[in-house]
Design a protein around this motif. Structure first.
Motif, PDB file in Angstrom:
ATOM      1  N   ILE A 130      36.192  44.273  50.871  1.00  0.00           N
ATOM      2  CA  ILE A 130      35.810  43.837  49.527  1.00  0.00           C
ATOM      3  C   ILE A 130      34.312  44.053  49.334  1.00  0.00           C
ATOM      4  CG2 ILE A 130      35.665  41.797  48.024  1.00  0.00           C
ATOM      5  CD1 ILE A 130      38.342  40.898  49.385  1.00  0.00           C
ATOM      6  N   ARG A 190      41.322  39.273  48.845  1.00  0.00           N
ATOM      7  CA  ARG A 190      41.465  39.220  50.304  1.00  0.00           C
ATOM      8  C   ARG A 190      42.946  39.046  50.666  1.00  0.00           C
ATOM      9  NH1 ARG A 190      41.868  35.713  54.079  1.00  0.00           N
ATOM     10  NH2 ARG A 190      41.568  33.941  52.689  1.00  0.00           N
ATOM     11  N   LEU A 249      43.183  44.068  52.607  1.00  0.00           N
ATOM     12  CA  LEU A 249      41.784  43.788  52.259  1.00  0.00           C
ATOM     13  C   LEU A 249      41.247  42.568  52.991  1.00  0.00           C
ATOM     14  CD1 LEU A 249      42.098  44.627  48.506  1.00  0.00           C
ATOM     15  CD2 LEU A 249      40.372  45.628  50.034  1.00  0.00           C
ATOM     16  N   GLU A 250      40.177  42.786  53.722  1.00  0.00           N
ATOM     17  CA  GLU A 250      39.434  41.712  54.368  1.00  0.00           C
ATOM     18  C   GLU A 250      38.063  41.641  53.708  1.00  0.00           C
ATOM     19  OE1 GLU A 250      40.255  39.423  56.276  1.00  0.00           O
ATOM     20  OE2 GLU A 250      42.262  40.132  56.809  1.00  0.00           O
ATOM     21  N   ALA A 251      37.293  40.640  54.119  1.00  0.00           N
ATOM     22  CA  ALA A 251      35.970  40.439  53.520  1.00  0.00           C
ATOM     23  C   ALA A 251      35.145  41.727  53.527  1.00  0.00           C
ATOM     24  CB  ALA A 251      35.235  39.330  54.277  1.00  0.00           C
TER      25      ALA A 251
END
Ligand code: AMP
Ligand code: MG
Length: 423
Positions: free
Chosen positions: A171, A44, A166-168
């Motif tokens: 991912i 993240r 990248l965020e939750a």
């Protein structure tokens, strides 16, 4: 690892507009080149190094979107109810290969693969079950409650473009595609320090004319939120020799140096001068309020490496505003991220405001609901650039464009939440 073109270019106009500044950053900042593959967990905030293509379809197979009964749409009567014989049962994950024959239905659960021959699913709430038969109503569309293979993602499509932070949710998408690692660019190394003879460290003895340093704490948090590795170099005195020495030392091991204070044109403002001794300034005044004195420079090393430099003003609110409007875009570029899309949301101003033409102004506001239910922006009563509580007692910033000179109560204005600005 030189990231900032170091030539004799320098912005020479009186005040650099923010959009000009952004264009300059886009033209002149090259991202860090080093990349590496890392596990999804812990990714993240990292920046994707290269486009990621989907290795499989998502969903990987046709499946049911509901708990209910799978049918062949061609079996359904258009003039009334249809009764079908239950011929099997499919739960999510069940591996049995079941085919649906004409006149039959299969009990099916959310996520279970569609049986061969079935194309439509009735929700269990909509049918009448009697023993081993189900009666379904007319009117359901072909393909209802069925999720098609690849309707989310087609194998081979670029789903996570290079430059994505990248965020939750990104991912999760990578995991859904079966990936375990992702190639990212390395994290930026950023050195910070505060300048000012009046500054002391929180926790130490404070003399009569001293204040506790808060800018380093503000900057550390903001930078770490953006994924940087921060080296805190402490407080530096207003001493030009020491400043240039420390800046030079910091340039060796860092991609970026951020300082606060000492950048305006007061007699004890030595930072700009210190940078000019050991490197080059690209610009040093931006048409923004609060925060006009904000400098961007480059400090080249004999090794060929060059560190970028940003000198922020000293007042904490000016630090905050120039951070989100100058440091953040710079940091995103250096880290290889696509520029953020900053979209102010329209709200109603609950106050009158006058501003100078040709500069962008940011006003700290709290959001309230007006008598008619509409969302209103209420200006903080104190607007000094040193008033830290004007940041802690508000929800975000209104952004007033360059061409605007006056805002009347009731006007539509653009609101940027702190969450959107610092995330
Ligand atoms: P300067 O730009 O150095 O003239 O500083 C402007 C104002 O910001 C002065 O009132 C400083 O005392 C204050 N200031 C500068 N650095 C800091 C800091 N690190 N923490 C809190 N206040 C600061
Ligand atoms: Mg100072």
């Amino acid at each position: 690892m030189a990231q900032l073109t170091d030539d004799c270019f320098a912005f020479s106009g009186p005040l650099l507009r923010l959009d000009e500044m952004e264009r300059l950053l886009g033209e002149r900042i090259a991202p860090v080149a080093e990349t590496g593959r890392i596990p999804l967990h812990g990714a993240r905030g990292r920046v994707i190094a290269a486009d990621v293509k989907a290795p499989i379809d998502l969903p990987p197979f046709d499946n049911s979107a509901v708990d209910g009964y799978a049918v062949r749409h061609a079996d359904l009567r258009s003039d009334g109810d249809t009764t079908l014989a239950i011929s099997g049962r499919l739960t999510a994950g069940a591996r049995t290969q079941v085919a649906l024959n004409s006149g039959q239905t299969i009990r099916i659960f959310t996520g279970a693969a569609m049986p061969k021959g079935a194309d439509t699913v009735f929700m269990q709430e909509d049918v009448a079950v009697e023993g081993d038969h189900v009666t379904v109503p007319k009117g359901l569309k072909l393909g209802a409650n069925r999720r098609l293979a690849g309707e989310d993602v087609r194998a081979g499509a670029v789903v996570l473009p290079g430059g994505t932070v990248l965020e939750a949710q990104h991912i999760a998408l990578a995991a859904a595609l079966g990936l375990t690692e992702i190639a990212v660019r390395r994290r930026l190394k950023v050195a910070i320090f505060s300048t000012g003879d009046e500054l002391v460290e929180p926790g130490s003895v404070r003399g009569g004319a001293a204040i506790y340093d808060s800018n380093r704490f503000l900057l550390t948090e903001l930078l770490e939120r953006l994924g940087a590795i921060v080296t805190d170099l402490g407080i530096l005195a207003d001493d030009p020799e020491k400043l240039s020495l420390k800046l030079h030392q910091a340039a060796a091991g860092h991609d970026l140096i951020v300082t606060s204070g000492g950048i305006s044109t007061g007699e004890a403002d030595y930072v700009r001068n210190a940078v000019e001794r050991i490197g080059n300034l690209v610009f040093w005044r931006v048409a923004i309020k609060p925060g006009r004195p904000v400098a961007l420079g480059v400090i080249p090393m004999a090794s060929g490496h060059a560190a970028a430099f940003v000198g922020l003003p000293g007042n904490p609110v000016a630090v905050f505003v120039t951070f989100v409007r100058v440091v953040k875009p710079l940091l995103r570029r250096l880290s290889g991220a696509r520029p953020d899309r900053v979209v102010p949301l329209p709200v109603r101003a609950a106050f009158a405001y006058k501003k100078k033409k040709d500069r962008r102004e940011y006003v700290r506001v709290a959001l309230k609901r007006g008598a008619d239910g509409e969302i209103e922006a209420v200006k903080h009563p104190q607007d000094g650039a040193g008033i830290l509580t004007s940041l802690t007692e508000t929800d975000g910033l209104l952004e007033f464009p360059e061409d605007v000179t006056a805002i009347e109560p009731g006007a539509r204005v653009g609101f940027l939440s702190y969450a959107s600005l610092i995330g």
